[in-house]
Design a protein around this motif. Structure first.
Motif, PDB file in Angstrom:
ATOM      1  N   SER A 153       0.803  -1.229   0.000  1.00 40.67           N
ATOM      2  CA  SER A 153       0.000   0.000   0.000  1.00 40.67           C
ATOM      3  C   SER A 153       0.835   1.278   0.000  1.00 40.67           C
ATOM      4  CB  SER A 153      -0.922   0.014   1.232  1.00 40.67           C
ATOM      5  OG  SER A 153      -0.170  -0.065   2.433  1.00 40.67           O
ATOM      6  N   VAL A 154       2.102   1.188   0.322  1.00 43.16           N
ATOM      7  CA  VAL A 154       2.951   2.376   0.406  1.00 43.16           C
ATOM      8  C   VAL A 154       3.840   2.461  -0.844  1.00 43.16           C
ATOM      9  CG1 VAL A 154       4.776   3.528   1.716  1.00 43.16           C
ATOM     10  CG2 VAL A 154       2.961   2.292   2.919  1.00 43.16           C
ATOM     11  N   PRO A 155       3.872   3.593  -1.531  1.00 47.29           N
ATOM     12  CA  PRO A 155       4.715   3.707  -2.729  1.00 47.29           C
ATOM     13  C   PRO A 155       6.194   3.678  -2.358  1.00 47.29           C
ATOM     14  CG  PRO A 155       3.762   5.840  -2.162  1.00 47.29           C
ATOM     15  CD  PRO A 155       3.104   4.834  -1.263  1.00 47.29           C
ATOM     16  N   TYR A 156       6.963   2.983  -3.168  1.00 48.18           N
ATOM     17  CA  TYR A 156       8.395   2.870  -2.901  1.00 48.18           C
ATOM     18  C   TYR A 156       9.165   2.908  -4.216  1.00 48.18           C
ATOM     19  CZ  TYR A 156       7.591  -1.995  -4.259  1.00 48.18           C
ATOM     20  OH  TYR A 156       7.224  -3.124  -4.941  1.00 48.18           O
ATOM     21  N   LEU A 157      10.454   3.149  -4.095  1.00 48.40           N
ATOM     22  CA  LEU A 157      11.360   3.159  -5.232  1.00 48.40           C
ATOM     23  C   LEU A 157      12.351   2.008  -5.112  1.00 48.40           C
ATOM     24  CD1 LEU A 157      12.208   6.969  -5.089  1.00 48.40           C
ATOM     25  CD2 LEU A 157      10.758   5.897  -6.828  1.00 48.40           C
ATOM     26  N   LEU A 172      14.703  11.643   1.631  1.00 52.69           N
ATOM     27  CA  LEU A 172      14.787  10.281   1.103  1.00 52.69           C
ATOM     28  C   LEU A 172      15.193   9.330   2.220  1.00 52.69           C
ATOM     29  CD1 LEU A 172      14.837   8.286  -1.311  1.00 52.69           C
ATOM     30  CD2 LEU A 172      17.253   8.916  -1.621  1.00 52.69           C
ATOM     31  N   VAL A 173      14.357   8.331   2.470  1.00 45.21           N
ATOM     32  CA  VAL A 173      14.678   7.287   3.448  1.00 45.21           C
ATOM     33  C   VAL A 173      15.069   6.030   2.673  1.00 45.21           C
ATOM     34  CG1 VAL A 173      13.884   5.928   5.405  1.00 45.21           C
ATOM     35  CG2 VAL A 173      13.032   8.258   5.084  1.00 45.21           C
ATOM     36  N   ILE A 174      16.226   5.503   2.966  1.00 40.41           N
ATOM     37  CA  ILE A 174      16.747   4.329   2.265  1.00 40.41           C
ATOM     38  C   ILE A 174      16.751   3.148   3.222  1.00 40.41           C
ATOM     39  CG2 ILE A 174      18.725   3.341   1.055  1.00 40.41           C
ATOM     40  CD1 ILE A 174      19.535   6.213   0.321  1.00 40.41           C
ATOM     41  N   VAL A 175      16.085   2.080   2.837  1.00 39.46           N
ATOM     42  CA  VAL A 175      16.106   0.849   3.617  1.00 39.46           C
ATOM     43  C   VAL A 175      17.172  -0.045   3.003  1.00 39.46           C
ATOM     44  CG1 VAL A 175      14.798  -1.126   4.453  1.00 39.46           C
ATOM     45  CG2 VAL A 175      13.658   1.080   4.159  1.00 39.46           C
ATOM     46  N   GLY A 176      18.273  -0.226   3.712  1.00 38.45           N
ATOM     47  CA  GLY A 176      19.393  -1.015   3.208  1.00 38.45           C
ATOM     48  C   GLY A 176      20.655  -0.184   3.168  1.00 38.45           C
ATOM     49  N   ILE A 234      10.925  -4.283  10.133  1.00 34.46           N
ATOM     50  CA  ILE A 234      10.571  -3.038   9.456  1.00 34.46           C
ATOM     51  C   ILE A 234       9.165  -3.120   8.866  1.00 34.46           C
ATOM     52  CG2 ILE A 234      11.114  -1.607   7.431  1.00 34.46           C
ATOM     53  CD1 ILE A 234      14.068  -2.207   8.002  1.00 34.46           C
ATOM     54  N   GLN A 235       8.425  -2.033   9.011  1.00 31.87           N
ATOM     55  CA  GLN A 235       7.138  -1.925   8.339  1.00 31.87           C
ATOM     56  C   GLN A 235       6.983  -0.517   7.781  1.00 31.87           C
ATOM     57  OE1 GLN A 235       4.257  -2.873  11.425  1.00 31.87           O
ATOM     58  NE2 GLN A 235       3.917  -0.712  11.860  1.00 31.87           N
ATOM     59  N   LEU A 236       6.186  -0.401   6.707  1.00 32.54           N
ATOM     60  CA  LEU A 236       5.971   0.864   6.023  1.00 32.54           C
ATOM     61  C   LEU A 236       4.548   1.345   6.260  1.00 32.54           C
ATOM     62  CD1 LEU A 236       8.453  -0.420   4.558  1.00 32.54           C
ATOM     63  CD2 LEU A 236       7.625   0.623   2.445  1.00 32.54           C
ATOM     64  N   GLN A 237       4.425   2.665   6.380  1.00 34.76           N
ATOM     65  CA  GLN A 237       3.111   3.284   6.536  1.00 34.76           C
ATOM     66  C   GLN A 237       3.095   4.594   5.771  1.00 34.76           C
ATOM     67  OE1 GLN A 237       2.577   3.763  10.765  1.00 34.76           O
ATOM     68  NE2 GLN A 237       1.947   1.627  11.083  1.00 34.76           N
ATOM     69  N   GLY A 238       1.882   5.072   5.450  1.00 35.13           N
ATOM     70  CA  GLY A 238       1.744   6.393   4.855  1.00 35.13           C
ATOM     71  C   GLY A 238       1.350   6.356   3.399  1.00 35.13           C
ATOM     72  N   LYS A 239       1.592   7.478   2.731  1.00 40.80           N
ATOM     73  CA  LYS A 239       1.224   7.655   1.334  1.00 40.80           C
ATOM     74  C   LYS A 239       2.318   8.462   0.647  1.00 40.80           C
ATOM     75  CE  LYS A 239      -1.449  11.737   2.626  1.00 40.80           C
ATOM     76  NZ  LYS A 239      -2.777  12.395   2.639  1.00 40.80           N
ATOM     77  N   ALA A 240       2.162   8.669  -0.646  1.00 45.17           N
ATOM     78  CA  ALA A 240       3.160   9.410  -1.408  1.00 45.17           C
ATOM     79  C   ALA A 240       3.415  10.778  -0.790  1.00 45.17           C
ATOM     80  CB  ALA A 240       2.695   9.565  -2.856  1.00 45.17           C
ATOM     81  N   GLY A 241       4.670  11.078  -0.511  1.00 48.11           N
ATOM     82  CA  GLY A 241       5.044  12.359   0.070  1.00 48.11           C
ATOM     83  C   GLY A 241       5.018  12.395   1.579  1.00 48.11           C
ATOM     84  N   ASP A 242       4.495  11.346   2.207  1.00 50.22           N
ATOM     85  CA  ASP A 242       4.411  11.304   3.672  1.00 50.22           C
ATOM     86  C   ASP A 242       4.480   9.843   4.113  1.00 50.22           C
ATOM     87  OD1 ASP A 242       4.076  11.809   6.342  1.00 50.22           O
ATOM     88  OD2 ASP A 242       1.923  12.233   6.207  1.00 50.22           O
ATOM     89  N   ILE A 243       5.707   9.343   4.198  1.00 52.48           N
ATOM     90  CA  ILE A 243       5.933   7.919   4.448  1.00 52.48           C
ATOM     91  C   ILE A 243       6.714   7.760   5.746  1.00 52.48           C
ATOM     92  CG2 ILE A 243       7.094   5.839   3.578  1.00 52.48           C
ATOM     93  CD1 ILE A 243       6.677   6.995   0.756  1.00 52.48           C
ATOM     94  N   SER A 244       6.375   6.745   6.520  1.00 54.68           N
ATOM     95  CA  SER A 244       7.145   6.435   7.722  1.00 54.68           C
ATOM     96  C   SER A 244       7.637   5.001   7.646  1.00 54.68           C
ATOM     97  CB  SER A 244       6.307   6.633   8.985  1.00 54.68           C
ATOM     98  OG  SER A 244       5.282   5.671   9.076  1.00 54.68           O
ATOM     99  N   HIS A 260      10.040  10.127   0.442  1.00 50.41           N
ATOM    100  CA  HIS A 260      10.274   9.046  -0.503  1.00 50.41           C
ATOM    101  C   HIS A 260      11.040   7.926   0.218  1.00 50.41           C
ATOM    102  CE1 HIS A 260       9.695  12.579  -3.034  1.00 50.41           C
ATOM    103  NE2 HIS A 260       9.479  11.790  -4.085  1.00 50.41           N
ATOM    104  N   VAL A 261      10.817   6.698  -0.225  1.00 56.05           N
ATOM    105  CA  VAL A 261      11.561   5.577   0.343  1.00 56.05           C
ATOM    106  C   VAL A 261      12.164   4.761  -0.798  1.00 56.05           C
ATOM    107  CG1 VAL A 261       9.499   4.086   0.469  1.00 56.05           C
ATOM    108  CG2 VAL A 261      11.503   3.574   1.886  1.00 56.05           C
ATOM    109  N   LEU A 262      13.440   4.441  -0.643  1.00 57.80           N
ATOM    110  CA  LEU A 262      14.168   3.586  -1.582  1.00 57.80           C
ATOM    111  C   LEU A 262      14.455   2.255  -0.911  1.00 57.80           C
ATOM    112  CD1 LEU A 262      15.937   2.934  -4.103  1.00 57.80           C
ATOM    113  CD2 LEU A 262      17.831   4.088  -2.908  1.00 57.80           C
ATOM    114  N   LEU A 263      14.049   1.173  -1.529  1.00 55.07           N
ATOM    115  CA  LEU A 263      14.348  -0.161  -1.023  1.00 55.07           C
ATOM    116  C   LEU A 263      15.612  -0.665  -1.695  1.00 55.07           C
ATOM    117  CD1 LEU A 263      10.788  -1.787  -1.053  1.00 55.07           C
ATOM    118  CD2 LEU A 263      11.953  -0.623   0.831  1.00 55.07           C
ATOM    119  N   ALA A 264      16.652  -0.902  -0.892  1.00 52.47           N
ATOM    120  CA  ALA A 264      17.943  -1.367  -1.411  1.00 52.47           C
ATOM    121  C   ALA A 264      18.437  -2.500  -0.512  1.00 52.47           C
ATOM    122  CB  ALA A 264      18.947  -0.222  -1.446  1.00 52.47           C
TER     123      ALA A 264
END
Length: 458
Positions: A153-157, A172-176, A234-244, A260-264
């Motif tokens: 449900s949460v947009p990611y890059l 920009l929040v980067i996971v990884g 880790i879990q994701l919440q929010g919507k485009a432009g406002d993600i936690s 924005h969140v980048l999954l790496a």
């Protein structure tokens, strides 16, 4: 009706076109099958576009600190649309070059579409069936999409999607916190975004020695990047432009907010849609095709090269796979994957060049370890350029006096490391380097000095 070829190459990445050319020159009728973009990951979503963006970020960084060199530039502003246009132009030109190369190959045809096995000698490409006695798989890999709560449900890059950004993210929040994450993190920080990196391990780059990892953290923290380590669940919440991004198992519990969140978090091979079971080709539990020392699968007449065989996730290892296949099949030369020395780079600024074993790996293997270290603050070229972060580190076996590995984290480290790599391939004693006369002033000229400062490690 089946179309008959002598050889089929599936995938036009780094290994595929080069091998197709050699096969065509040998007199074989060859088909190259590509379902998307010629050039593979490196040309389209990897090395070439990302390093073009790294170059733009470097110029922005140098512009902001130009006053320390006695140069006044005024306010530095990054035009992300222009950065995007430059990056796409460089990548597109590289792709066009590969397309022209393929088009000019003798006995080679490029087929567009997705290939899947019908049998060990037959592939379906769209509505067509093609048959060959020799099939070479060079299908690459893609980003892992982790099964995090909220992922649907949460947009990611991913590393692919982030290349399409034409406006700067505010945060920009980067996971990884591995190579892809760190390169994009520093890049976007230099473009002007806030950057936070969330990593499940308790330190960055766990495959590196602790001193290398700590120095990388120091470099990136100096630029204002925030790190959240040991972040599990880790879990994701929010919507485009406002993600936690929340790490529920971190101590203390961590929650990071961004736009924005980048999954790496890793890569996976593009083997799941090949219908490998119909050919009898064996993969491991992660989907990588099992190969022997010459890139041959368990099925006679089928080879796998590049990232999909699990023997290296780099452009240079993919190309070397082509060289190994061509040497054994066409030149009757017994080249092997196991002869390859591990070599790679982390293209942050300053870069990390890495070859061979780390200090910890050498100790674990029972070597009589000797280590030499020299900070970049004692390297004249680094001082002159005002880029003195990082250090050089060499690892030597005290009994054989041969180099086991090295790390150069510092200006030009990704280039200077090759002089040590070549000595390792020659299986020469480290004195080959210490007795050499290097050019002054360079970074590589301090490698002999570093090797002259070896101390035993227990």
């Amino acid at each position: 009706m089946k179309q008959r070829y002598d050889a089929v190459v599936v995938g036009a990445g780094q290994a595929g076109p080069a091998l197709a050319e050699r096969l065509g020159k040998s007199g074989r009728k060859v088909a190259v099958v590509e379902r998307k973009l010629v050039g593979g990951t490196c040309v389209n979503t990897g090395c070439i576009p990302t390093k073009a963006m790294v170059a733009s970020a470097y110029v922005a960084h140098q512009g902001r600190r130009s006053v320390s060199y006695g140069v006044n530039t005024g306010e530095v502003r990054v035009d992300m649309e222009a950065v995007w246009q430059r990056t796409q132009g460089i990548s597109g030109q590289s792709r066009s070059n590969v397309e022209r190369w393929l088009a000019g190959m003798r006995n080679v045809s490029l087929l567009r579409g997705h290939a899947a096995f019908e049998s060990p000698r037959t592939l379906r490409v769209g509505d067509a069936l093609i048959e060959a006695d020799e099939i070479f798989l060079n299908v690459g890999g893609r980003a892992v999409i982790p099964d995090f709560p909220g992922i649907d449900s949460v947009p990611y890059l991913t590393n692919t999607g982030i290349l399409g950004l034409r406006e700067l993210p505010r945060h920009l929040v980067i996971v990884g916190g591995s190579y892809i994450g760190l390169e994009f993190g520093q890049m976007f920080r230099r473009f002007g975004a806030e950057v936070s990196i969330v990593e499940r391990s308790d330190r960055l780059l766990p495959r590196e020695d602790a001193d290398v990892s700590a120095a990388v953290v120091d470099i990136l923290q100096r630029e204002g990047i925030q790190f959240h380590l040991a972040s599990e669940c880790i879990q994701l919440q929010g919507k485009a432009g406002d993600i936690s991004i929340e790490a529920k198992c971190a101590n203390p519990r961590t929650e990071v907010h961004g736009t924005h969140v980048l999954l790496a978090v890793g890569r996976r091979p593009n083997t799941d849609a090949l219908e490998l079971n119909k050919a009898g080709v064996i993969t491991d539990e992660h989907g990588y095709i099992r190969v022997d020392d010459q890139c041959r699968t368990n099925v006679d007449g089928i080879w796998a090269m590049g990232e999909c065989n699990g023997q290296g996730a780099f452009t240079h290892t993919s190309y070397n796979d082509y060289e190994i296949v061509a040497a054994n099949l066409l030149d009757k030369q017994p080249r092997r994957i196991s002869d390859r020395i591990l070599a790679y780079a982390l293209f942050i600024d300053p870069p990390l060049g890495r070859i061979g074993l780390t200090e910890r790996e050498a100790l674990d293997k029972g070597h009589d370890v000797r280590v030499g270290v020299r900070p970049m603050t004692r390297v004249g070229r680094a001082i002159e350029r005002g880029e003195t972060l990082g250090f050089m580190k060499v690892v030597v076996d005290g009994k054989s006096e041969q180099l086991l590995g090295a790390a150069i984290l510092g200006v030009n480290g990704d280039e200077a490391i090759h002089s040590l790599l070549d000595v390792m391939y020659a299986k020469a004693r480290f004195q080959t380097v210490t007795h050499a006369v290097h050019i002054h002033p360079t970074v590589a000229e301090l490698l002999p000095t570093t090797l002259q400062s070896l101390v035993p490690v227990k």
